[in-house]
Design a protein around this motif. Structure first.
Motif, PDB file in Angstrom:
ATOM      1  N   THR A 170       0.814  -1.218   0.000  1.00 16.11           N
ATOM      2  CA  THR A 170       0.000   0.000   0.000  1.00 16.11           C
ATOM      3  C   THR A 170       0.845   1.265   0.000  1.00 16.11           C
ATOM      4  O   THR A 170       0.396   2.305  -0.476  1.00 16.11           O
ATOM      5  CB  THR A 170      -0.965   0.006   1.200  1.00 16.11           C
ATOM      6  N   ALA A 171       2.066   1.190   0.491  1.00 18.63           N
ATOM      7  CA  ALA A 171       2.964   2.349   0.482  1.00 18.63           C
ATOM      8  C   ALA A 171       3.640   2.519  -0.880  1.00 18.63           C
ATOM      9  O   ALA A 171       4.334   3.504  -1.101  1.00 18.63           O
ATOM     10  CB  ALA A 171       4.030   2.199   1.570  1.00 18.63           C
ATOM     11  N   ARG A 172       3.427   1.545  -1.772  1.00 16.77           N
ATOM     12  CA  ARG A 172       4.025   1.562  -3.111  1.00 16.77           C
ATOM     13  C   ARG A 172       5.549   1.693  -3.032  1.00 16.77           C
ATOM     14  O   ARG A 172       6.176   2.394  -3.796  1.00 16.77           O
ATOM     15  CB  ARG A 172       3.402   2.665  -3.968  1.00 16.77           C
ATOM     16  N   ARG A 173       6.121   0.978  -2.083  1.00 13.38           N
ATOM     17  CA  ARG A 173       7.549   1.011  -1.827  1.00 13.38           C
ATOM     18  C   ARG A 173       8.333   0.254  -2.887  1.00 13.38           C
ATOM     19  O   ARG A 173       9.378   0.707  -3.343  1.00 13.38           O
ATOM     20  CB  ARG A 173       7.772   0.417  -0.443  1.00 13.38           C
ATOM     21  N   PHE A 174       7.846  -0.927  -3.263  1.00  7.67           N
ATOM     22  CA  PHE A 174       8.596  -1.778  -4.187  1.00  7.67           C
ATOM     23  C   PHE A 174       8.335  -1.416  -5.637  1.00  7.67           C
ATOM     24  O   PHE A 174       7.231  -1.054  -6.017  1.00  7.67           O
ATOM     25  CB  PHE A 174       8.248  -3.253  -3.951  1.00  7.67           C
ATOM     26  N   ARG A 175       9.406  -1.538  -6.427  1.00  9.09           N
ATOM     27  CA  ARG A 175       9.329  -1.417  -7.880  1.00  9.09           C
ATOM     28  C   ARG A 175       9.771  -2.757  -8.451  1.00  9.09           C
ATOM     29  O   ARG A 175      10.397  -3.555  -7.761  1.00  9.09           O
ATOM     30  CB  ARG A 175      10.218  -0.281  -8.366  1.00  9.09           C
ATOM     31  N   PHE A 176       9.453  -2.984  -9.699  1.00  7.07           N
ATOM     32  CA  PHE A 176       9.636  -4.303 -10.288  1.00  7.07           C
ATOM     33  C   PHE A 176      10.386  -4.209 -11.604  1.00  7.07           C
ATOM     34  O   PHE A 176      10.209  -3.254 -12.353  1.00  7.07           O
ATOM     35  CB  PHE A 176       8.263  -4.950 -10.534  1.00  7.07           C
ATOM     36  N   THR A 177      11.201  -5.230 -11.883  1.00  7.00           N
ATOM     37  CA  THR A 177      11.864  -5.305 -13.175  1.00  7.00           C
ATOM     38  C   THR A 177      11.949  -6.763 -13.607  1.00  7.00           C
ATOM     39  O   THR A 177      12.386  -7.622 -12.833  1.00  7.00           O
ATOM     40  CB  THR A 177      13.261  -4.641 -13.158  1.00  7.00           C
ATOM     41  N   ALA A 178      11.497  -7.015 -14.812  1.00  7.51           N
ATOM     42  CA  ALA A 178      11.608  -8.365 -15.368  1.00  7.51           C
ATOM     43  C   ALA A 178      13.046  -8.588 -15.798  1.00  7.51           C
ATOM     44  O   ALA A 178      13.697  -7.681 -16.336  1.00  7.51           O
ATOM     45  CB  ALA A 178      10.668  -8.527 -16.556  1.00  7.51           C
ATOM     46  N   ILE A 179      13.535  -9.781 -15.580  1.00  9.75           N
ATOM     47  CA  ILE A 179      14.906 -10.103 -15.958  1.00  9.75           C
ATOM     48  C   ILE A 179      15.105  -9.965 -17.469  1.00  9.75           C
ATOM     49  O   ILE A 179      16.211  -9.743 -17.941  1.00  9.75           O
ATOM     50  CB  ILE A 179      15.297 -11.506 -15.445  1.00  9.75           C
ATOM     51  N   GLN A 180      14.006 -10.031 -18.221  1.00  9.41           N
ATOM     52  CA  GLN A 180      14.084  -9.930 -19.676  1.00  9.41           C
ATOM     53  C   GLN A 180      14.217  -8.479 -20.154  1.00  9.41           C
ATOM     54  O   GLN A 180      14.514  -8.239 -21.318  1.00  9.41           O
ATOM     55  CB  GLN A 180      12.846 -10.575 -20.318  1.00  9.41           C
ATOM     56  N   SER A 181      14.012  -7.489 -19.274  1.00  5.20           N
ATOM     57  CA  SER A 181      14.164  -6.079 -19.657  1.00  5.20           C
ATOM     58  C   SER A 181      15.648  -5.706 -19.622  1.00  5.20           C
ATOM     59  O   SER A 181      16.463  -6.398 -19.003  1.00  5.20           O
ATOM     60  CB  SER A 181      13.383  -5.182 -18.701  1.00  5.20           C
TER      61      SER A 181
END
Length: 135
Positions: A31-42
């Motif tokens: 809910t704090a939107r702390r985490f960001r995400f990255t696909a290993i394929q990017s």
């Protein structure tokens, strides 16, 4: 443990259905939107993986950079879960020997495509989540 300049970034296998569901699970509860995400394929995800010695063509772990440190396998999953509201209790699982935790993690990781399936292309997040994706 390695360091990385960006913090609270989760590296995941973008064609793995189980891994993509994990990312949606985290995004929904973060809910704090702390985490960001990255696909290993990017491009960004590939650089991150290579910096930590993960083969981008055959990943055997997720990774999370949290507190300036990269966490892998069960440590990574528990670190993320432990940072989510209402999930702090999972930190008690750090008491389980790492050898045991990672044996279970490795079993799931090795069989994730067979059990859960695989996308033909990288999972595309919805518009809200896309703002949290690093490419």
């Amino acid at each position: 443990m390695n360091s990385w300049p960006d913090d609270d970034v989760i590296l995941y296998d973008g064609v793995c259905i189980f891994c993509s569901r994990w990312i949606r699970f985290v995004a929904t509860r973060d809910t704090a939107r702390r985490f960001r995400f990255t696909a290993i394929q990017s491009a960004y995800g590939t650089r991150l993986a290579q910096a930590f010695g993960i083969d981008p063509n055959d990943p055997d772990t997720n990774a999370v950079v949290h507190g300036g440190i990269a966490w892998f396998k069960s440590d990574g999953a528990l670190t993320v879960l432990g940072a989510l509201p209402g999930w702090g209790w999972v930190r008690v699982l750090f008491w389980v020997p790492k050898l045991v935790r990672n044996a279970v993690y490795n079993l799931v990781a090795r069989n994730r495509y067979r059990i859960f399936g695989k996308y033909e292309e990288c999972f595309i997040p919805d518009a809200d989540m896309r703002a949290r994706v690093m490419e």
